[in-house]
Design a protein around this motif. Structure first.
Motif, PDB file in Angstrom:
ATOM      1  N   LEU A  80       0.875  -1.264  -0.076  1.00 28.23           N
ATOM      2  CA  LEU A  80      -0.035   0.142  -0.221  1.00 28.23           C
ATOM      3  C   LEU A  80       0.724   1.262  -0.090  1.00 28.23           C
ATOM      4  O   LEU A  80       0.406   2.173  -0.495  1.00 28.23           O
ATOM      5  CB  LEU A  80      -0.941  -0.125   1.272  1.00 28.23           C
ATOM      6  CG  LEU A  80      -1.845  -0.987   1.335  1.00 28.23           C
ATOM      7  CD1 LEU A  80      -2.877  -0.834   2.517  1.00 28.23           C
ATOM      8  CD2 LEU A  80      -2.857  -0.822   0.026  1.00 28.23           C
ATOM      9  N   ALA A  81       2.258   1.079   0.198  1.00 33.98           N
ATOM     10  CA  ALA A  81       3.003   2.302   0.535  1.00 33.98           C
ATOM     11  C   ALA A  81       3.378   2.775  -0.940  1.00 33.98           C
ATOM     12  O   ALA A  81       4.622   2.725  -1.449  1.00 33.98           O
ATOM     13  CB  ALA A  81       4.208   2.023   1.395  1.00 33.98           C
ATOM     14  N   LYS A  82       2.488   3.359  -1.823  1.00 31.93           N
ATOM     15  CA  LYS A  82       2.879   4.020  -2.917  1.00 31.93           C
ATOM     16  C   LYS A  82       2.939   5.486  -3.023  1.00 31.93           C
ATOM     17  O   LYS A  82       3.182   5.831  -4.324  1.00 31.93           O
ATOM     18  CB  LYS A  82       1.721   3.466  -3.941  1.00 31.93           C
ATOM     19  CG  LYS A  82       1.455   2.077  -3.983  1.00 31.93           C
ATOM     20  CD  LYS A  82       2.539   1.245  -4.542  1.00 31.93           C
ATOM     21  CE  LYS A  82       1.931  -0.197  -4.669  1.00 31.93           C
ATOM     22  NZ  LYS A  82       3.109  -1.069  -5.013  1.00 31.93           N
ATOM     23  N   GLY A  83       3.058   6.115  -1.927  1.00 29.94           N
ATOM     24  CA  GLY A  83       3.249   7.651  -1.981  1.00 29.94           C
ATOM     25  C   GLY A  83       4.703   7.772  -2.300  1.00 29.94           C
ATOM     26  O   GLY A  83       5.530   7.254  -2.245  1.00 29.94           O
ATOM     27  N   LYS A  84       4.817   9.432  -2.406  1.00 30.38           N
ATOM     28  CA  LYS A  84       6.042   9.941  -2.672  1.00 30.38           C
ATOM     29  C   LYS A  84       7.034   9.661  -1.202  1.00 30.38           C
ATOM     30  O   LYS A  84       6.505   9.535  -0.351  1.00 30.38           O
ATOM     31  CB  LYS A  84       5.999  11.472  -2.901  1.00 30.38           C
ATOM     32  CG  LYS A  84       5.105  11.793  -4.152  1.00 30.38           C
ATOM     33  CD  LYS A  84       5.044  13.188  -4.353  1.00 30.38           C
ATOM     34  CE  LYS A  84       4.262  13.528  -5.638  1.00 30.38           C
ATOM     35  NZ  LYS A  84       3.957  15.026  -5.631  1.00 30.38           N
ATOM     36  N   PRO A  85       8.222   9.581  -1.671  1.00 31.51           N
ATOM     37  CA  PRO A  85       9.142   9.423  -0.335  1.00 31.51           C
ATOM     38  C   PRO A  85       8.881  10.485   0.738  1.00 31.51           C
ATOM     39  O   PRO A  85       8.862  10.045   1.901  1.00 31.51           O
ATOM     40  CB  PRO A  85      10.567   9.647  -0.916  1.00 31.51           C
ATOM     41  CG  PRO A  85      10.355   9.086  -2.292  1.00 31.51           C
ATOM     42  CD  PRO A  85       9.099   9.918  -2.817  1.00 31.51           C
ATOM     43  N   GLU A  86       8.679  11.571   0.365  1.00 33.05           N
ATOM     44  CA  GLU A  86       8.260  12.777   1.569  1.00 33.05           C
ATOM     45  C   GLU A  86       6.964  12.288   2.273  1.00 33.05           C
ATOM     46  O   GLU A  86       6.957  13.138   3.359  1.00 33.05           O
ATOM     47  CB  GLU A  86       8.429  14.180   1.033  1.00 33.05           C
ATOM     48  CG  GLU A  86       7.347  14.414   0.024  1.00 33.05           C
ATOM     49  CD  GLU A  86       7.821  14.241  -1.504  1.00 33.05           C
ATOM     50  OE1 GLU A  86       7.189  14.572  -2.483  1.00 33.05           O
ATOM     51  OE2 GLU A  86       8.805  13.342  -1.689  1.00 33.05           O
ATOM     52  N   ALA A  87       6.255  11.162   2.109  1.00 34.73           N
ATOM     53  CA  ALA A  87       4.901  11.091   2.677  1.00 34.73           C
ATOM     54  C   ALA A  87       5.201  10.235   3.910  1.00 34.73           C
ATOM     55  O   ALA A  87       4.607   9.781   4.641  1.00 34.73           O
ATOM     56  CB  ALA A  87       4.059  10.213   1.672  1.00 34.73           C
ATOM     57  N   PHE A  88       6.678   9.677   4.064  1.00 33.57           N
ATOM     58  CA  PHE A  88       6.972   8.778   5.157  1.00 33.57           C
ATOM     59  C   PHE A  88       8.153   9.399   5.953  1.00 33.57           C
ATOM     60  O   PHE A  88       9.015  10.381   5.361  1.00 33.57           O
ATOM     61  CB  PHE A  88       7.387   7.624   4.539  1.00 33.57           C
ATOM     62  CG  PHE A  88       6.544   6.839   3.727  1.00 33.57           C
ATOM     63  CD1 PHE A  88       5.717   6.008   4.233  1.00 33.57           C
ATOM     64  CD2 PHE A  88       6.428   7.334   2.284  1.00 33.57           C
ATOM     65  CE1 PHE A  88       4.830   5.354   3.266  1.00 33.57           C
ATOM     66  CE2 PHE A  88       5.651   6.471   1.441  1.00 33.57           C
ATOM     67  CZ  PHE A  88       4.622   5.563   2.032  1.00 33.57           C
ATOM     68  N   ILE A  89       8.186   9.087   7.204  1.00 31.01           N
ATOM     69  CA  ILE A  89       9.178   9.699   7.946  1.00 31.01           C
ATOM     70  C   ILE A  89      10.392   8.820   7.908  1.00 31.01           C
ATOM     71  O   ILE A  89      11.557   9.272   8.057  1.00 31.01           O
ATOM     72  CB  ILE A  89       8.703   9.815   9.359  1.00 31.01           C
ATOM     73  CG1 ILE A  89       7.295  10.834   9.390  1.00 31.01           C
ATOM     74  CG2 ILE A  89       9.537  10.251  10.682  1.00 31.01           C
ATOM     75  CD1 ILE A  89       6.561  10.464  10.777  1.00 31.01           C
TER      76      ILE A  89
END
Length: 133
Positions: free
Chosen positions: A35-44
Motif C-alpha cells: 500500500l505504500a505507494k506515496g512519494k518518499p516525503e510522505a514517510f518519516i
C-alpha cells in the motif's frame, strides 16, 4: 486520548502500530509495503507515515496544500527540524498537537487519515496519477 487514537489507527486497512525506528519513546503507524505507494516525503522513516509521541502529539507529513490548511487552522506546527535545518525534512513535515478531548480527537483522526492517503498516493479512494514514485 493517546490510547483511543492508537486503537483507532490500528484499525486502518494495512496499518500496524509498532515502536518507531527512531530512538525515542513513541509508536509509529506503519503502512504495509504493497500500500505504500506515496512519494518518499510522505514517510518519516521506512514505511512509517506517522509517529505518535508519549504525550499524544503526532508527527506526520502531508501534501503541501493539505498541510497549509492544517497549519492555518492552528492544529499543527511545522516540524522544528524542517524550520531550522533546511533540507533535513520536507517543509510539509509537521507536529499535530495532542488532542485534549473527543472533539479534538476526531479532528486529529481526519488529519492522520490525510497522511494515510498521502502515504498511499491517494486522495480518499482516488489514486493520484503521480503515485508510486
Amino acid at each position: 486520548m493517546r490510547e483511543a487514537f492508537l486503537a483507532w489507527a490500528g484499525k486502518l486497512e494495512g496499518v500496524s502500530v509498532r515502536p518507531t525506528e527512531f530512538s525515542l519513546p513513541a509508536d509509529a503507524l506503519v503502512l504495509e509495503e504493497e500500500l505504500a505507494k506515496g512519494k518518499p516525503e510522505a514517510f518519516i522513516a521506512g514505511r512509517e507515515f506517522s509517529i505518535v509521541r508519549e504525550e499524544g502529539s503526532v508527527q506526520l507529513s502531508l501534501d503541501p496544500g493539505w498541510g497549509q490548511k492544517v497549519l492555518d487552522k492552528g492544529w499543527a506546527t511545522i516540524h522544528p527540524l524542517a524550520r531550522y535545518m533546511a533540507g533535513a525534512l520536507p517543509p510539509q513535515s509537521m507536529i499535530v498537537y495532542a488532542p485534549r478531548d473527543e472533539k479534538e480527537l476526531r479532528v486529529i483522526q481526519k488529519i492522520v487519515e490525510a497522511a494515510y492517503w498521502h502515504a498511499q498516493g491517494r486522495v480518499e479512494d482516488m489514486v493520484l496519477p503521480d503515485s508510486a514514485w
